[in-house]
Design an enzyme around this catalytic site. Structure first.
Site, PDB file in Angstrom:
ATOM      1  N   GLY A  11       0.833  -1.205   0.000  1.00  0.00           N
ATOM      2  CA  GLY A  11       0.000   0.000   0.000  1.00  0.00           C
ATOM      3  C   GLY A  11       0.860   1.245   0.000  1.00  0.00           C
ATOM      4  O   GLY A  11       1.894   1.276   0.666  1.00  0.00           O
ATOM      5  N   THR A 125       4.365   1.831   6.162  1.00  0.00           N
ATOM      6  CA  THR A 125       2.981   1.371   6.000  1.00  0.00           C
ATOM      7  C   THR A 125       2.113   2.220   6.906  1.00  0.00           C
ATOM      8  O   THR A 125       2.538   2.560   8.014  1.00  0.00           O
ATOM      9  CB  THR A 125       2.817  -0.113   6.376  1.00  0.00           C
ATOM     10  OG1 THR A 125       1.406  -0.397   6.517  1.00  0.00           O
ATOM     11  CG2 THR A 125       3.499  -0.497   7.671  1.00  0.00           C
ATOM     12  N   ASP A 127      -0.370   1.177   8.385  1.00  0.00           N
ATOM     13  CA  ASP A 127      -0.984   0.295   9.393  1.00  0.00           C
ATOM     14  C   ASP A 127      -0.223   0.267  10.725  1.00  0.00           C
ATOM     15  O   ASP A 127      -0.782  -0.122  11.740  1.00  0.00           O
ATOM     16  CB  ASP A 127      -1.078  -1.145   8.859  1.00  0.00           C
ATOM     17  CG  ASP A 127      -1.798  -1.205   7.519  1.00  0.00           C
ATOM     18  OD1 ASP A 127      -2.640  -0.325   7.272  1.00  0.00           O
ATOM     19  OD2 ASP A 127      -1.514  -2.124   6.723  1.00  0.00           O
ATOM     20  N   ARG A 171      -5.658  -2.727   8.229  1.00  0.00           N
ATOM     21  CA  ARG A 171      -5.659  -4.189   8.022  1.00  0.00           C
ATOM     22  C   ARG A 171      -6.009  -4.897   9.329  1.00  0.00           C
ATOM     23  O   ARG A 171      -6.984  -4.543   9.957  1.00  0.00           O
ATOM     24  CB  ARG A 171      -4.313  -4.643   7.448  1.00  0.00           C
ATOM     25  CG  ARG A 171      -4.124  -4.147   6.034  1.00  0.00           C
ATOM     26  CD  ARG A 171      -2.882  -4.702   5.437  1.00  0.00           C
ATOM     27  NE  ARG A 171      -3.160  -5.427   4.215  1.00  0.00           N
ATOM     28  CZ  ARG A 171      -2.231  -6.009   3.476  1.00  0.00           C
ATOM     29  NH1 ARG A 171      -0.984  -5.987   3.848  1.00  0.00           N
ATOM     30  NH2 ARG A 171      -2.552  -6.625   2.380  1.00  0.00           N
ATOM     31  N   GLY A 185     -11.371  11.649  20.745  1.00  0.00           N
ATOM     32  CA  GLY A 185     -12.359  11.644  21.827  1.00  0.00           C
ATOM     33  C   GLY A 185     -13.574  10.793  21.496  1.00  0.00           C
ATOM     34  O   GLY A 185     -14.720  11.181  21.761  1.00  0.00           O
TER      35      GLY A 185
HETATM   36  P1  ATP Z   1       0.763  -2.504   3.498  1.00  0.00           P
HETATM   37  O1  ATP Z   1       0.424  -3.417   4.638  1.00  0.00           O
HETATM   38  O2  ATP Z   1       1.027  -1.118   3.900  1.00  0.00           O
HETATM   39  O3  ATP Z   1      -0.191  -2.615   2.363  1.00  0.00           O
HETATM   40  P2  ATP Z   1       2.734  -4.461   2.749  1.00  0.00           P
HETATM   41  O4  ATP Z   1       4.135  -4.342   2.296  1.00  0.00           O
HETATM   42  O5  ATP Z   1       2.506  -5.252   4.019  1.00  0.00           O
HETATM   43  O6  ATP Z   1       2.185  -2.990   2.894  1.00  0.00           O
HETATM   44  P3  ATP Z   1       1.548  -6.584   1.148  1.00  0.00           P
HETATM   45  O7  ATP Z   1       0.473  -6.507   0.139  1.00  0.00           O
HETATM   46  O8  ATP Z   1       1.346  -7.461   2.325  1.00  0.00           O
HETATM   47  O9  ATP Z   1       1.825  -5.066   1.580  1.00  0.00           O
HETATM   48  O10 ATP Z   1       2.913  -7.052   0.442  1.00  0.00           O
HETATM   49  C1  ATP Z   1       3.399  -6.393  -0.706  1.00  0.00           C
HETATM   50  C2  ATP Z   1       4.051  -7.385  -1.615  1.00  0.00           C
HETATM   51  O11 ATP Z   1       5.172  -8.000  -0.978  1.00  0.00           O
HETATM   52  C3  ATP Z   1       3.187  -8.560  -2.057  1.00  0.00           C
HETATM   53  O12 ATP Z   1       2.303  -8.237  -3.091  1.00  0.00           O
HETATM   54  C4  ATP Z   1       4.236  -9.563  -2.513  1.00  0.00           C
HETATM   55  O13 ATP Z   1       4.717  -9.226  -3.791  1.00  0.00           O
HETATM   56  C5  ATP Z   1       5.358  -9.312  -1.506  1.00  0.00           C
HETATM   57  N1  ATP Z   1       5.290 -10.319  -0.435  1.00  0.00           N
HETATM   58  C6  ATP Z   1       4.400 -10.395   0.576  1.00  0.00           C
HETATM   59  N2  ATP Z   1       4.639 -11.451   1.367  1.00  0.00           N
HETATM   60  C7  ATP Z   1       5.699 -12.092   0.835  1.00  0.00           C
HETATM   61  C8  ATP Z   1       6.438 -13.267   1.166  1.00  0.00           C
HETATM   62  N3  ATP Z   1       6.131 -13.998   2.234  1.00  0.00           N
HETATM   63  N4  ATP Z   1       7.480 -13.611   0.366  1.00  0.00           N
HETATM   64  C9  ATP Z   1       7.818 -12.876  -0.704  1.00  0.00           C
HETATM   65  N5  ATP Z   1       7.159 -11.752  -1.066  1.00  0.00           N
HETATM   66  C10 ATP Z   1       6.127 -11.367  -0.325  1.00  0.00           C
END
Ligand code: ATP
Length: 323
Positions: A11, A125, A127, A171, A185
C-alpha cells in the site's frame, strides 16, 4: 562505483516520496548510480527500471503516494518470480536494492536477502503493524486525516443526536483506530485484537445518552470482526431492540492520499538517509526503522519472524477517558 535501485511496494503511504528522495540524493552523494523500479516487485520481475538523478526527485517531498508507483505482486511470493527479479537486477548490474514498504514487502526483502542479494528495507505502511519500527512512514499523516474526519463528524453528530461509526484502515492491526479514537475523543473503539459484540456497543451508547452526551462516535478498525458494514447491518436488523440507528462513514483510501505531515517527511528522509549509510558500511539484510526516537536497523530475519504487539493499556486509556 556502486549501482543501487529503490522500489516502493504494498500500500502507498504518505512520506514514501521523502524516503525515495533521500535514498537517491544521499546515494548520489556517495557517487553511486541510482535507479528506480516502477510498481514494486511487479516492475522488478517485468524489468521496469529507470535512472534517477537529483532533479528527478525534486518537488516530490510534499506529495502523497509514491512517484515510483506500487503494487501487490503475488508472483514475487513464488521462487520462480524471485529468480526472475534477481535476473533483472543482475542484467542491470545493480549491486543492492532498497525496499520501501510494510510487512509483506519486508518479508519479500528477507526472501531476496536469503538468496544472497544485498537489500536494505525501509519501514513504511500506514498500518503501523511492522516489527522493528515504533512508527512507520505514513502512520502520522493517515492518523491526522482520520482525526479531521472524526472532528467533522462530531459536529454533525451533536447537531442531530446521532451515533456515527467511522471505519479507519489498518488491516488486521487496531493501532490507527485506537489512536484515532483516543485523539478524536471517541465514545467507543472497536479493534481486531478484541472481539466486541454489537450489544456491548449499544449498551455503552445508551449509557452515554443517559449521561447527557449529545453525540456518539464509534471508531472501528477495518479488520475488526464487526467492521462498519457488519455493525450497520446488525444495528439495522435489531433496530427495535437496540434502539439505535447508526450512520456509517468508511474512510478507506481517503486516508492514504494526504500530503505527508512534517513528521512523515522527516521520518522518510531520516530512514532513507540511514538506509544508504548502512549499505555504505556493507550492512545489509536489515530494515531501518524508528526505535526509541532513533533510526536503527533490525535484521530482516527478526522483522519477518516477529509480530508487532499493540499496547493494550491504550485501550484501557480509551475506555477510562470516555466519561
Ligand atoms: P501494506 O500493509 O502497507 O499494504 P505491505 O508491504 O505489508 O504494505 P503486502 O500486500 O502485504 O503489503 O505485500 C506487498 C508485496 O510483498 C506482495 O504483493 C508480494 O509481492 C510481496 N510479499 C508479501 N509477502 C511475501 C512473502 N512472504 N514472500 C515474498 N514476497 C512477499
Amino acid at each position: 562505483m556502486k549501482r543501487i535501485a529503490v522500489l516502493t511496494s504494498g500500500g502507498d503511504a504518505p512520506g514514501m516520496n521523502a524516503a525515495i528522495r533521500a535514498v537517491v540524493r544521499t546515494g548520489l552523494d556517495k557517487r553511486w548510480a541510482v535507479f528506480g523500479v516502477r510498481h514494486g516487485y511487479t516492475g522488478l520481475i517485468g524489468d521496469n527500471f529507470l535512472g534517477l538523478g537529483a532533479r528527478d526527485v525534486g518537488g516530490i517531498i510534499q506529495q502523497g503516494g509514491t512517484i515510483l508507483g506500487s503494487s501487490r505482486c503475488p508472483e514475487f511470493e513464488t521462487e520462480g518470480g524471485r529468480i526472475k527479479a534477481l535476473r533483472a537486477l543482475q542484467q542491470h548490474d545493480i549491486d543492492a536494492l532498497f525496499i520501501i514498504g510494510g510487512n509483506g514487502s519486508q518479508a519479500g526483502a528477507y526472501e531476496l536477502s536469503k538468496m544472497g542479494y544485498p537489500v536494505v528495507g525501509i519501514a513504511s505502511t500506514i498500518d503501523n503493524d511492522l516489527y522493528g519500527s515504533d512508527m512507520t512512514i505514513g502512520v502520522d499523516t493517515a492518523l491526522n486525516i482520520a482525526l479531521e474526519a472524526i472532528d467533522r463528524l462530531k459536529i454533525t453528530a451533536s447537531s442531530h443526536q446521532r451515533a456515527f461509526v467511522v471505519e479507519v484502515m489498518g488491516r488486521n492491526c487496531g493501532y490507527l483506530a485506537l489512536m484515532a479514537g483516543i485523539a478524536g475523543g471517541a465514545e467507543f473503539v472497536v479493534i481486531p485484537e478484541i472481539k466486541t459484540e454489537p450489544e456491548t456497543i449499544a449498551a455503552r451508547l445508551r449509557a452515554d445518552y443517559r449521561k447527557g452526551k449529545a453525540h456518539a462516535i464509534v471508531v472501528v478498525a477495518e479488520g475488526a470482526h464487526y467492521n462498519a458494514e457488519r455493525l450497520w447491518h446488525y444495528f439495522d436488523e435489531h433496530h427495535e431492540r437496540l434502539g439505535f440507528e447508526l450512520r456509517v462513514t468508511i474512510l478507506g483510501h481517503v486516508q492514504r492520499g494526504g500530503a505527508p505531515s512534517a513528521f512523515d517527511r522527516l521520518l522518510g528522509t531520516r530512514m532513507g538517509a540511514a538506509a544508504t549509510e548502512h549499505l555504505a558500511r556493507a550492512e545489509h539484510g536489515v530494515m531501518v526503522g524508528l526505535t526509541n526516537g532513533q533510526i536503527l536497523a533490525t535484521p530482516l530475519a527478526e522483522v519477518a519472524a516477529n509480530k508487532k504487539q499493540l499496547d493494550m493499556s491504550l485501550l484501557e486509556l480509551a475506555r477510562a477517558l470516555n466519561k
